[in-house]
Design a protein around this motif. Structure first.
Motif, short mmCIF file in Angstrom:
data_model
loop_
_atom_site.label_atom_id
_atom_site.label_comp_id
_atom_site.label_asym_id
_atom_site.label_seq_id
_atom_site.Cartn_x
_atom_site.Cartn_y
_atom_site.Cartn_z
N ALA A 10 4.20 2.81 34.34
CA ALA A 10 3.33 1.79 34.48
C ALA A 10 2.68 1.39 35.86
CB ALA A 10 4.42 0.35 34.45
N PRO A 11 1.47 0.77 36.08
CA PRO A 11 0.77 0.67 37.13
C PRO A 11 1.46 -0.28 38.37
CG PRO A 11 -0.26 -0.77 35.41
CD PRO A 11 0.89 0.22 34.83
N ASP A 12 2.47 -1.22 37.81
CA ASP A 12 3.05 -2.11 38.72
C ASP A 12 4.43 -1.15 39.07
OD1 ASP A 12 1.44 -4.14 37.84
OD2 ASP A 12 2.66 -4.86 36.22
N VAL A 66 19.92 -0.27 38.02
CA VAL A 66 21.12 0.08 38.49
C VAL A 66 22.34 0.36 37.30
CG1 VAL A 66 23.14 -0.77 40.08
CG2 VAL A 66 20.80 -1.19 40.73
N THR A 67 22.21 -0.75 36.42
CA THR A 67 23.18 -0.48 35.07
C THR A 67 22.49 -0.17 34.04
OG1 THR A 67 22.71 -3.01 34.52
CG2 THR A 67 24.47 -2.46 36.50
N PHE A 68 23.60 0.32 33.09
CA PHE A 68 22.90 0.35 31.53
C PHE A 68 22.15 -0.78 31.22
CE2 PHE A 68 23.75 0.32 26.95
CZ PHE A 68 22.76 1.81 26.65
N GLY A 69 22.66 -1.81 31.49
CA GLY A 69 21.91 -3.04 30.80
C GLY A 69 20.64 -3.23 31.62
N ASP A 70 20.43 -3.23 32.82
CA ASP A 70 19.19 -2.84 33.46
C ASP A 70 18.27 -1.90 32.92
OD1 ASP A 70 20.27 -4.85 35.34
OD2 ASP A 70 20.51 -3.29 36.88
N PHE A 71 18.77 -1.03 32.55
CA PHE A 71 18.14 0.43 32.10
C PHE A 71 17.50 -0.23 30.63
CE2 PHE A 71 17.23 4.31 29.99
CZ PHE A 71 16.67 5.33 30.97
N VAL A 72 18.36 -0.77 29.81
CA VAL A 72 17.72 -1.18 28.42
C VAL A 72 16.73 -2.47 28.75
CG1 VAL A 72 18.60 -2.55 26.23
CG2 VAL A 72 19.88 -0.56 27.27
N LYS A 73 16.99 -3.23 29.60
CA LYS A 73 16.20 -4.35 29.79
C LYS A 73 14.96 -4.01 30.15
CE LYS A 73 19.61 -7.66 30.86
NZ LYS A 73 20.54 -8.46 31.64
N LEU A 74 14.73 -2.87 30.99
CA LEU A 74 13.43 -2.31 31.35
C LEU A 74 12.66 -1.84 30.40
CD1 LEU A 74 11.86 -1.33 33.79
CD2 LEU A 74 12.94 0.86 33.75
N TYR A 75 13.19 -1.13 29.44
CA TYR A 75 12.50 -0.64 28.25
C TYR A 75 12.26 -1.72 27.26
CZ TYR A 75 12.78 4.11 29.13
OH TYR A 75 12.43 5.53 29.67
N GLU A 76 13.13 -2.96 27.21
CA GLU A 76 12.88 -4.12 26.32
C GLU A 76 11.53 -4.64 26.88
OE1 GLU A 76 17.10 -4.78 24.26
OE2 GLU A 76 16.85 -5.96 26.00
N SER A 77 11.65 -4.81 28.10
CA SER A 77 10.56 -5.80 28.88
C SER A 77 9.33 -5.18 28.73
CB SER A 77 10.89 -6.43 30.36
OG SER A 77 10.98 -5.31 30.89
N ALA A 78 9.32 -3.95 28.88
CA ALA A 78 7.87 -2.85 29.02
C ALA A 78 7.27 -3.07 27.53
CB ALA A 78 8.34 -1.65 29.45
N ARG A 79 8.02 -3.18 26.47
CA ARG A 79 7.57 -3.13 25.26
C ARG A 79 6.84 -4.45 24.86
NH1 ARG A 79 8.50 0.68 21.15
NH2 ARG A 79 7.59 -0.07 19.20
N VAL A 80 7.07 -5.45 25.52
CA VAL A 80 6.62 -6.96 25.28
C VAL A 80 5.15 -6.81 25.71
CG1 VAL A 80 6.33 -9.36 25.90
CG2 VAL A 80 8.57 -8.03 25.47
#
Length: 81
Positions: free
Chosen positions: A59-61, A67-81
């Motif tokens: 991403a340009p940003d 740090v955690t598996f939950g953070d990893f999942v959230k990164l992908y979920e938020s990038a999809r929006v």
């Protein structure tokens, strides 16, 4: 398949192929304690880009590495929006 399920499947596949013992995946699991190494994570990111059609690390940003598996999942979920 949800993003969470896709991410979990890629973690499991990488662990299997790299002959690594994957820790039980939970939101609080620290990635450093997952049992995976940097090659495993590189494979996961490439495969997730193929499966989901995007790479949040490209991403340009500026993106902070999760740090955690939950953070990893959230990164992908938020990038999809």
């Amino acid at each position: 398949m949800s993003i969470r399920a896709t991410v979990a499947a890629q973690f499991e596949q990488a662990a299997l192929e790299q002959k690594r013992k994957l820790a039980r995946l939970s939101d609080n699991l620290k990635l450093l304690d997952s049992g995976l190494d940097s090659l495993s994570f590189a494979l996961i990111v490439v495969r997730l880009e193929e499966a989901l059609g995007f790479d949040p690390f490209d991403a340009p940003d500026q993106v902070s590495f999760p740090v955690t598996f939950g953070d990893f999942v959230k990164l992908y979920e938020s990038a999809r929006v």
